[in-house]
Write a protein that holds these residues in place. Sequence first.
Motif, short mmCIF file in Angstrom:
data_model
loop_
_atom_site.label_atom_id
_atom_site.label_comp_id
_atom_site.label_asym_id
_atom_site.label_seq_id
_atom_site.Cartn_x
_atom_site.Cartn_y
_atom_site.Cartn_z
N TYR A 178 0.81 -1.21 0.00
CA TYR A 178 0.00 0.00 0.00
C TYR A 178 0.85 1.27 0.00
O TYR A 178 0.32 2.37 0.16
CB TYR A 178 -0.87 0.05 1.27
N THR A 179 2.15 1.14 -0.16
CA THR A 179 3.04 2.26 0.15
C THR A 179 2.84 3.46 -0.76
O THR A 179 2.93 4.60 -0.31
CB THR A 179 4.51 1.81 0.12
N LEU A 180 2.55 3.24 -2.03
CA LEU A 180 2.42 4.38 -2.93
C LEU A 180 1.24 5.26 -2.53
O LEU A 180 1.37 6.49 -2.42
CB LEU A 180 2.28 3.91 -4.38
N SER A 181 0.08 4.66 -2.30
CA SER A 181 -1.07 5.47 -1.89
C SER A 181 -0.82 6.10 -0.52
O SER A 181 -1.21 7.25 -0.27
CB SER A 181 -2.34 4.65 -1.88
N ASN A 182 -0.15 5.37 0.36
CA ASN A 182 0.17 5.93 1.68
C ASN A 182 1.13 7.11 1.56
O ASN A 182 0.99 8.12 2.26
CB ASN A 182 0.78 4.86 2.58
N ALA A 183 2.11 6.98 0.68
CA ALA A 183 3.10 8.05 0.51
C ALA A 183 2.45 9.31 -0.06
O ALA A 183 2.80 10.43 0.33
CB ALA A 183 4.23 7.57 -0.39
N ARG A 184 1.53 9.13 -0.97
CA ARG A 184 0.84 10.29 -1.54
C ARG A 184 0.01 11.00 -0.47
O ARG A 184 -0.02 12.24 -0.43
CB ARG A 184 -0.03 9.84 -2.71
N TYR A 185 -0.63 10.23 0.40
CA TYR A 185 -1.37 10.87 1.48
C TYR A 185 -0.41 11.54 2.47
O TYR A 185 -0.68 12.65 2.94
CB TYR A 185 -2.25 9.88 2.24
N ALA A 186 0.71 10.89 2.78
CA ALA A 186 1.68 11.47 3.70
C ALA A 186 2.17 12.83 3.21
O ALA A 186 2.35 13.77 3.99
CB ALA A 186 2.85 10.53 3.91
N ALA A 187 2.38 12.94 1.89
CA ALA A 187 2.82 14.21 1.33
C ALA A 187 1.74 15.28 1.47
O ALA A 187 2.04 16.47 1.63
CB ALA A 187 3.19 14.03 -0.14
N VAL A 203 9.51 5.72 -3.68
CA VAL A 203 8.43 4.75 -3.79
C VAL A 203 7.84 4.76 -5.19
O VAL A 203 7.56 3.71 -5.78
CB VAL A 203 7.34 5.02 -2.72
N GLU A 204 7.66 5.95 -5.76
CA GLU A 204 7.15 6.05 -7.13
C GLU A 204 8.08 5.32 -8.10
O GLU A 204 7.61 4.59 -8.99
CB GLU A 204 7.00 7.51 -7.52
N ALA A 205 9.37 5.50 -7.92
CA ALA A 205 10.33 4.84 -8.80
C ALA A 205 10.30 3.33 -8.62
O ALA A 205 10.34 2.57 -9.60
CB ALA A 205 11.74 5.38 -8.54
N ALA A 206 10.21 2.88 -7.38
CA ALA A 206 10.19 1.45 -7.11
C ALA A 206 8.95 0.79 -7.71
O ALA A 206 9.02 -0.26 -8.35
CB ALA A 206 10.25 1.19 -5.61
N ARG A 207 7.80 1.42 -7.52
CA ARG A 207 6.56 0.83 -8.04
C ARG A 207 6.51 0.88 -9.56
O ARG A 207 5.97 -0.03 -10.20
CB ARG A 207 5.34 1.53 -7.42
N ALA A 208 7.09 1.93 -10.15
CA ALA A 208 7.14 2.01 -11.61
C ALA A 208 7.97 0.86 -12.19
O ALA A 208 7.73 0.40 -13.31
CB ALA A 208 7.71 3.35 -12.05
N ALA A 209 8.94 0.39 -11.39
CA ALA A 209 9.79 -0.73 -11.80
C ALA A 209 9.25 -2.06 -11.28
O ALA A 209 9.93 -3.08 -11.37
CB ALA A 209 11.21 -0.51 -11.29
N ASP A 210 8.04 -2.04 -10.73
CA ASP A 210 7.38 -3.24 -10.19
C ASP A 210 8.19 -3.87 -9.07
O ASP A 210 8.26 -5.08 -8.93
CB ASP A 210 7.12 -4.26 -11.29
N GLN A 211 8.81 -3.02 -8.26
CA GLN A 211 9.57 -3.49 -7.11
C GLN A 211 8.76 -3.32 -5.83
O GLN A 211 8.00 -2.36 -5.69
CB GLN A 211 10.89 -2.70 -6.98
N ALA A 212 8.94 -4.23 -4.89
CA ALA A 212 8.26 -4.14 -3.60
C ALA A 212 8.87 -3.03 -2.75
O ALA A 212 10.05 -2.69 -2.91
CB ALA A 212 8.36 -5.47 -2.86
N THR A 213 8.07 -2.49 -1.86
CA THR A 213 8.54 -1.40 -1.00
C THR A 213 8.58 -1.81 0.48
O THR A 213 8.83 -0.98 1.33
CB THR A 213 7.64 -0.18 -1.13
N VAL A 214 8.30 -3.07 0.76
CA VAL A 214 8.38 -3.57 2.13
C VAL A 214 9.25 -4.82 2.13
O VAL A 214 9.34 -5.50 1.11
CB VAL A 214 6.96 -3.86 2.71
N PRO A 215 9.92 -5.11 3.25
CA PRO A 215 9.74 -4.52 4.57
C PRO A 215 10.25 -3.09 4.65
O PRO A 215 11.02 -2.62 3.81
CB PRO A 215 10.56 -5.44 5.48
N THR A 216 9.81 -2.43 5.72
CA THR A 216 10.28 -1.11 6.05
C THR A 216 11.00 -1.20 7.40
O THR A 216 11.27 -2.30 7.89
CB THR A 216 9.11 -0.11 6.09
N THR A 217 11.35 -0.06 7.98
CA THR A 217 11.98 -0.06 9.30
C THR A 217 11.26 0.93 10.20
O THR A 217 10.61 1.87 9.72
CB THR A 217 13.46 0.34 9.24
N ILE A 218 11.41 0.74 11.48
CA ILE A 218 10.81 1.68 12.43
C ILE A 218 11.40 3.07 12.23
O ILE A 218 10.68 4.07 12.30
CB ILE A 218 11.03 1.19 13.88
#
Length: 246
Positions: A178-187, A203-218
């Motif tokens: 869900y990171t792309l939609s979350n990142a857009r709201y965070a902005a 995140v936009e670049a990663a999703r454009a390349a069909d790459q996962a954005t998780v795991p994340t870190t605290i």
Amino acid sequence: MPALEPSLEIVRVPALRDNYIWLLHDRISQETIVVDPAEGEPALDAARARGWTITQIWNTHWHPDHVGGNQAIRDATGARVTAPAAEAAKIGHIDRSVGEGDQVSTGTLKADVWEVPAHTAGHIAYHLPDVGAIFVGDTLFAMGCGRLFEGSPAQMYAAMRRFEALPDATNVYCAHEYTLSNARYAAHAEPENSAVAERLKAVEAARAADQATVPTTIGAERATNPFLRADSVAELARRRAEKDSF
């Protein structure tokens, strides 16, 4: 993926439209745990491809896209199911019901059970302090949090405070992309936050390349997650309601 203890391998398995199933393989005991299997076959296929046998299933909550693969995996492997006691009736076919303060383990892996209700009334997380990892289901997301289907803003705020107290390097394994939609709201929520702006681009670049954005870190969430960063229950409630229709 982030580096982990030499004895542990964690594999991300895509499922359904945007779910992630997690496989945890203990190289010492040769046991494999599957966390929140949305479907059976993707998890079974990923394990078989590596020569692993799934011995346990850990569920964080009752939603079908987190327990839908339980029966197929049980039938294929005899794996034992651990799930939240408060949601046992909704999940069914549970071998062990757990709650706050319980510990689950296999081989050298040990996880503390946290009760983090809000997304659902009995939601739990599995914290592995020895390897700096936590499996959060649908409570904490990369740059987001779960919808409040059965719980309250106060419960979600309390969960955020608990996550926030973990070390920055703790790896956070959530169950959706869900990171792309979350990142857009965070902005939108924090337009002056340069860390959010930078992460949105990544995140936009990663999703454009069909790459996962998780795991994340605290640490990343502390800097960029508008729900973890909310300074009051009221602020979290306002942001959650706004994100629901964003």
